[in-house]
Write a protein that holds these residues in place. Structure first.
Motif, PDB file in Angstrom:
ATOM      1  N   ILE A  94       0.892  -1.224  -0.077  1.00 30.71           N
ATOM      2  CA  ILE A  94       0.050  -0.191   0.286  1.00 30.71           C
ATOM      3  C   ILE A  94       0.953   1.170   0.040  1.00 30.71           C
ATOM      4  O   ILE A  94       1.736   1.277   0.779  1.00 30.71           O
ATOM      5  N   LEU A 143       1.992  -6.023  -5.900  1.00 32.28           N
ATOM      6  CA  LEU A 143       1.172  -5.008  -6.663  1.00 32.28           C
ATOM      7  C   LEU A 143       1.709  -4.040  -6.149  1.00 32.28           C
ATOM      8  O   LEU A 143       1.798  -4.586  -4.246  1.00 32.28           O
ATOM      9  N   ILE A 199      -0.993  -0.868  -4.216  1.00 26.87           N
ATOM     10  CA  ILE A 199      -2.191   0.062  -4.381  1.00 26.87           C
ATOM     11  C   ILE A 199      -2.006   1.071  -3.393  1.00 26.87           C
ATOM     12  O   ILE A 199      -1.385   1.748  -2.320  1.00 26.87           O
ATOM     13  N   VAL A 230      -2.213  -0.267  -8.948  1.00 30.65           N
ATOM     14  CA  VAL A 230      -4.836  -0.076  -8.752  1.00 30.65           C
ATOM     15  C   VAL A 230      -4.307   0.796  -7.846  1.00 30.65           C
ATOM     16  O   VAL A 230      -3.568   1.694  -6.792  1.00 30.65           O
ATOM     17  N   THR A 231      -5.208   2.398  -8.748  1.00 26.66           N
ATOM     18  CA  THR A 231      -4.938   3.466  -7.982  1.00 26.66           C
ATOM     19  C   THR A 231      -6.253   4.080  -7.071  1.00 26.66           C
ATOM     20  O   THR A 231      -7.463   3.720  -7.946  1.00 26.66           O
ATOM     21  N   VAL A 232      -6.310   3.744  -6.018  1.00 26.55           N
ATOM     22  CA  VAL A 232      -7.739   4.457  -5.030  1.00 26.55           C
ATOM     23  C   VAL A 232      -7.678   6.080  -4.966  1.00 26.55           C
ATOM     24  O   VAL A 232      -7.045   6.341  -4.383  1.00 26.55           O
ATOM     25  N   THR A 284      -0.741   3.862 -13.659  1.00 25.56           N
ATOM     26  CA  THR A 284      -2.079   2.841 -13.627  1.00 25.56           C
ATOM     27  C   THR A 284      -2.712   2.191 -14.719  1.00 25.56           C
ATOM     28  O   THR A 284      -3.014   2.155 -15.080  1.00 25.56           O
ATOM     29  N   PHE A 343     -11.406  -5.613  -2.574  1.00 29.00           N
ATOM     30  CA  PHE A 343      -9.982  -6.382  -3.089  1.00 29.00           C
ATOM     31  C   PHE A 343     -10.204  -7.629  -2.546  1.00 29.00           C
ATOM     32  O   PHE A 343      -9.180  -8.536  -3.139  1.00 29.00           O
TER      33      PHE A 343
END
Length: 281
Positions: free
Chosen positions: A2, A47, A49, A78-80, A112, A281
């Protein structure tokens, strides 16, 4: 791993805990000319995030840098977006204006593989992205901090947002819903805001909105509700921007309690959307 933006450190930490993923420590170096550079010493893996609310121009640039370093160090990115700035500028309102949401979306799509947004003001902005765009709904979590209330009235700011009020009401498990309707006096031009079909007198009211920015509209609604002799008035919102003196306006209007989520990290951010994101997720 993260990767947190500086405006989303608490949410990123909570999500890392939910997913049992390592949380990166992002280092920032500032230069004399006002520029800055990010570094994640331990970056690398399958990965990344990135969790970054874009609440300012600097936060946008910070996110672009996080995406660029992640693109080089991880297999998938992955872009939150807990909160996406410029999302309300989803069209040009006058000739010669850009569609700012589209410009931001194109920039964020470059580095992304996927974008995940928490309750964007206009879900249709997903069409501006060049990568898959998913929306997660954290609205049910707004019911969590509310105290025990007897048959509360959940009020949306307008008819278009009634679904949000209904979601929170259903999650709370009691009460009814309505929305505010504006009425303009032909004699004076004054605008009054009141529930469209429900008599609020004597009832506890929960105002539900997706974003509280300046607090002007919300505080005016609270004042008019008190003129109708309602009981206590509470405010709950997904994105507690609370720009400038917004929180003081609500207090001065006589609000009994204010709660928001940690999509924007403020003192009122009593509810975390991390469990909702973890389910995605």
């Amino acid at each position: 791993m993260i990767l947190p933006g500086s405006a989303s450190q608490s949410l990123a930490a909570a999500l890392a805990d939910q997913l049992d993923e390592p949380l990166a420590v992002v280092e920032t170096e500032h230069f004399a000319d006002g520029e800055f550079k990010l570094r994640v010493p331990a970056a690398g893996g399958d990965l990344a995030i990135i969790v970054a609310a874009t609440t300012s121009a600097e936060a946008h640039l910070e996110l672009l840098q996080l995406q660029d370093l992640a693109r080089e160090a991880f297999d998938e990115v992955v872009t939150v977006l807990p909160y996406m700035g410029y999302a309300r500028q989803d069209k040009s309102f006058r000739d010669g204006e850009p569609v700012s949401a589209r410009a931001v979306a194109r920039a964020l799509s470059a580095s992304t593989d996927r974008v995940v947004a928490v309750n964007p003001h206009e879900p249709a902005i997903g069409d501006f992205f060049d990568v898959p765009f998913d929306v997660v709904d954290a609205a049910p979590r707004l019911a969590e901090p509310l105290p025990d209330l007897d048959d509360p009235l959940f009020l949306a700011p307008d008819e278009g947002a009634i679904g949000l009020a209904e979601t929170v009401c259903d999650a709370y498990g009691d009460g009814s819903t309505d929305y505010f309707e504006k009425t303009r006096s032909y004699d004076t031009g004054d605008v009054t805001v009141e529930p469209s079909g429900t008599e609020p007198a004597g009832r506890t009211v929960v105002l539900v909105d997706d974003i509280v920015a300046t607090g002007s509209t919300m505080s005016a609604a609270i004042g008019q509700l008190h003129e109708r002799n309602v009981g206590e008035v509470y405010v709950t919102c997904l994105h507690p921007m609370f720009a400038a003196n917004a929180r003081s306006k609500l207090a001065d209007a006589g609000v009994a309690g204010v709660w928001g989520t940690d999509t924007i990290e403020r003192p009122a951010s009593a509810v975390s959307v991390a469990p909702t994101l973890a389910d995605y997720f």
